[in-house]
Scaffold this motif. Structure first.
Motif, PDB file in Angstrom:
ATOM      1  N   PRO A  97       0.725  -1.199  -0.134  1.00  0.00           N
ATOM      2  CA  PRO A  97      -0.109   0.112   0.082  1.00  0.00           C
ATOM      3  C   PRO A  97       1.051   1.159   0.050  1.00  0.00           C
ATOM      4  O   PRO A  97       0.430   2.321  -0.689  1.00  0.00           O
ATOM      5  N   LEU A  98       2.023   1.257   0.863  1.00  0.00           N
ATOM      6  CA  LEU A  98       3.016   2.499   0.845  1.00  0.00           C
ATOM      7  C   LEU A  98       3.220   2.761  -0.593  1.00  0.00           C
ATOM      8  O   LEU A  98       3.404   3.642  -0.985  1.00  0.00           O
ATOM      9  N   LEU A  99       3.811   1.623  -1.400  1.00  0.00           N
ATOM     10  CA  LEU A  99       4.251   1.895  -2.815  1.00  0.00           C
ATOM     11  C   LEU A  99       3.049   2.377  -3.599  1.00  0.00           C
ATOM     12  O   LEU A  99       3.590   3.278  -4.502  1.00  0.00           O
ATOM     13  N   LEU A 100       1.895   1.922  -3.365  1.00  0.00           N
ATOM     14  CA  LEU A 100       0.908   2.451  -4.191  1.00  0.00           C
ATOM     15  C   LEU A 100       0.594   3.984  -4.072  1.00  0.00           C
ATOM     16  O   LEU A 100       0.264   4.896  -4.830  1.00  0.00           O
ATOM     17  N   LEU A 138      -3.363   8.213   5.471  1.00  0.00           N
ATOM     18  CA  LEU A 138      -3.214   6.689   5.394  1.00  0.00           C
ATOM     19  C   LEU A 138      -2.021   6.109   5.878  1.00  0.00           C
ATOM     20  O   LEU A 138      -1.861   4.859   6.494  1.00  0.00           O
ATOM     21  N   CYS A 139      -0.952   6.733   5.466  1.00  0.00           N
ATOM     22  CA  CYS A 139       0.569   6.086   5.909  1.00  0.00           C
ATOM     23  C   CYS A 139       0.574   5.802   7.268  1.00  0.00           C
ATOM     24  O   CYS A 139       1.109   5.050   7.913  1.00  0.00           O
ATOM     25  N   ALA A 140       0.239   6.886   8.265  1.00  0.00           N
ATOM     26  CA  ALA A 140       0.278   6.825   9.673  1.00  0.00           C
ATOM     27  C   ALA A 140      -0.341   5.694  10.134  1.00  0.00           C
ATOM     28  O   ALA A 140      -0.195   4.979  11.170  1.00  0.00           O
ATOM     29  N   ASP A 141      -1.532   5.250   9.460  1.00  0.00           N
ATOM     30  CA  ASP A 141      -2.465   4.011   9.885  1.00  0.00           C
ATOM     31  C   ASP A 141      -2.119   2.694   9.326  1.00  0.00           C
ATOM     32  O   ASP A 141      -2.588   1.538   9.783  1.00  0.00           O
ATOM     33  N   LEU A 142      -1.005   2.929   8.478  1.00  0.00           N
ATOM     34  CA  LEU A 142      -0.418   1.826   7.947  1.00  0.00           C
ATOM     35  C   LEU A 142       0.780   0.851   8.673  1.00  0.00           C
ATOM     36  O   LEU A 142       1.217  -0.172   8.332  1.00  0.00           O
TER      37      LEU A 142
END
Length: 431
Positions: A15-18, A127-131
């Motif tokens: 997901p981070l790469l997306l 989103l990044c913070a919750d991943l």
């Protein structure tokens, strides 16, 4: 409170790469006009002050209007769907730029591109913070920021290459009837529409580190944010000043190279794009490492030490427009952009680690509104005003130097103050 532990970094990598890909697309669209703006200036008979308004104030006004509402939506609704919608917005803005018959439509196109890209950045940071867990957010945000850096670089490399291709009539026959700068934006809009489709496969992650509730009344959320003003005030001031220097450099680097060094977009697009990409990688890596190390230190505000040092380094680097040769220009420009990447990454980590979840979108939105009004809006226009005060458009390089060095000194002082006032965690009661 936290309902579940965030997933491992390995599971979050996809997901981070997306998210990085999406931000690369958005920032390519946002930066592309600056690369080919000399073509638009000639065709539409625009002055430097008008170009500054289009790139600056014309983009800043909608950011000020929309960034905080977008931030509130990020805190309360499905962020993946919101990011998809914002991707459509910047794609339409890019196409509108290509088709603009006059300055009014051109400004509208740049406004839509700015709204979509900066709004999507708010979604991406949340989103990044919750991943991933807080102690992993330096490296997680590094990945997303690399997407941003790749987009800024691609704007120069891809837009410069496309401009040269269409200028030599080597592109598709369908686009031959358009001016090269217009054909470039039509192609970029098509690329954006295609590359955004993988976002439809992403799922919304669970939220973590919620102090009150994501459905709390706005007055409660606003009161929580206001109670942290002693820390957020200098933090915002420091990063907005950095944005001013970077925005001014990004807008005017192409005209300075064309006017003062005699280069055309197809001649400098490749190496300027490489500088933006590599400086983004180096700066984001240094910022991510310094943020994670700073969190583990016993120094109050240690998370921000990398941003403070980088702001200081950026002051002499702002002299890049008056360097005696293209190589020294390139070195100083690289250092300036790398310093900006460090502060941007560190501030992003600070907002995701030191601010509760239900405040992050609003906080990031408020920052983007300020950065849009003062950084993106004021800085490019201010350079043109200083240039006029110095004697005219031939003094653009010196004006850019004065503005960049001045705001660099401001950012250093502001980050030093933010370090002294930083909380230890998102759950710490504000002083």
């Amino acid at each position: 409170m936290t309902d579940k532990t965030p997933p491992s970094f390995a599971r979050a990598l996809g997901p981070l790469l997306l998210l990085a890909l999406v931000m690369a697309i958005g920032f390519t669209a946002m930066q592309s006009f600056g690369v080919v703006q000399e073509g638009a200036k000639i065709e539409l008979k625009l002055s430097d002050q008008v170009l500054g308004m289009i790139q600056g104030l014309g983009a800043a006004v909608p950011l000020v209007i929309f960034s905080i509402p977008v931030g509130i939506l990020v805190d309360r609704y499905n962020r993946v769907r919101l990011m998809t919608l914002l991707g459509v917005v910047w794609t339409i803005g890019t196409l509108l730029t290509a088709l603009a018959p006059d300055i009014g439509v051109l400004i509208a196109g740049r406004m839509l591109t700015g709204i979509g890209t900066t709004g999507a950045l708010t979604c991406a940071l949340s989103l990044c913070a919750d991943l991933c867990a807080p102690e992993q957010r330096g490296r997680a945000l590094l990945i997303v920021n690399l997407g941003k850096s790749a987009g800024l670089a691609a704007a120069f490399v891809l837009a410069g290459w496309l401009f040269g291709l269409f200028a030599s009539h080597g592109g598709p026959a369908l686009l031959d009837a358009w001016a090269p700068w217009r054909s470039t934006h039509i192609a970029l809009a098509a690329f954006s529409a295609v590359l955004l489709t993988p976002l439809l496969l992403m799922r919304e992650p669970q939220r973590h580190e919620v102090e009150s509730s994501t459905t709390a009344p706005f007055r409660v959320v606003a009161r929580e944010l206001w109670s942290r003003r002693a820390f957020l005030g200098p933090l915002f001031a420091g990063q907005v000043a950095v944005v001013m220097a970077d925005a001014a450099a990004g807008v005017w680097v192409a005209p300075v190279l064309s006017r003062n060094y005699g280069l055309q977009p197809q001649q400098f697009g490749g190496w300027v794009g490489a500088i933006l990409f590599v400086s983004g990688i180096v700066g984001a890596a240094l910022g991510g490492v310094s943020a994670d190390i700073g969190q583990r230190s016993r120094i109050r505000g240690g998370l921000l030490i990398g941003a403070t040092i980088a702001a200081g380094v950026g002051i002499p680097a702002a002299l890049f427009p008056i360097m005696p040769s293209v190589p020294t220009f390139a070195i100083a420009f690289f250092v300036l952009m790398a310093s900006g990447a460090v502060t941007g990454l560190v501030v992003s980590v600070a907002l995701t680690v030191l601010i509760p979840n239900e405040l992050r979108g609003l906080c990031i939105g408020a920052f983007i509104a300020l950065a849009g009004l003062i950084g993106f809006g004021l800085a490019p226009w201010l350079v043109s005003v200083v240039s006029s005060a110095l004697g005219g458009e031939q003094h653009l390089a010196m004006a850019l130097t004065i503005v960049g060095a001045g705001v660099g000194a401001l950012s250093f002082c502001a980050f030093a103050l933010a370090m002294r006032r930083a909380p230890q965690s998102a759950m710490e009661e504000p002083v």
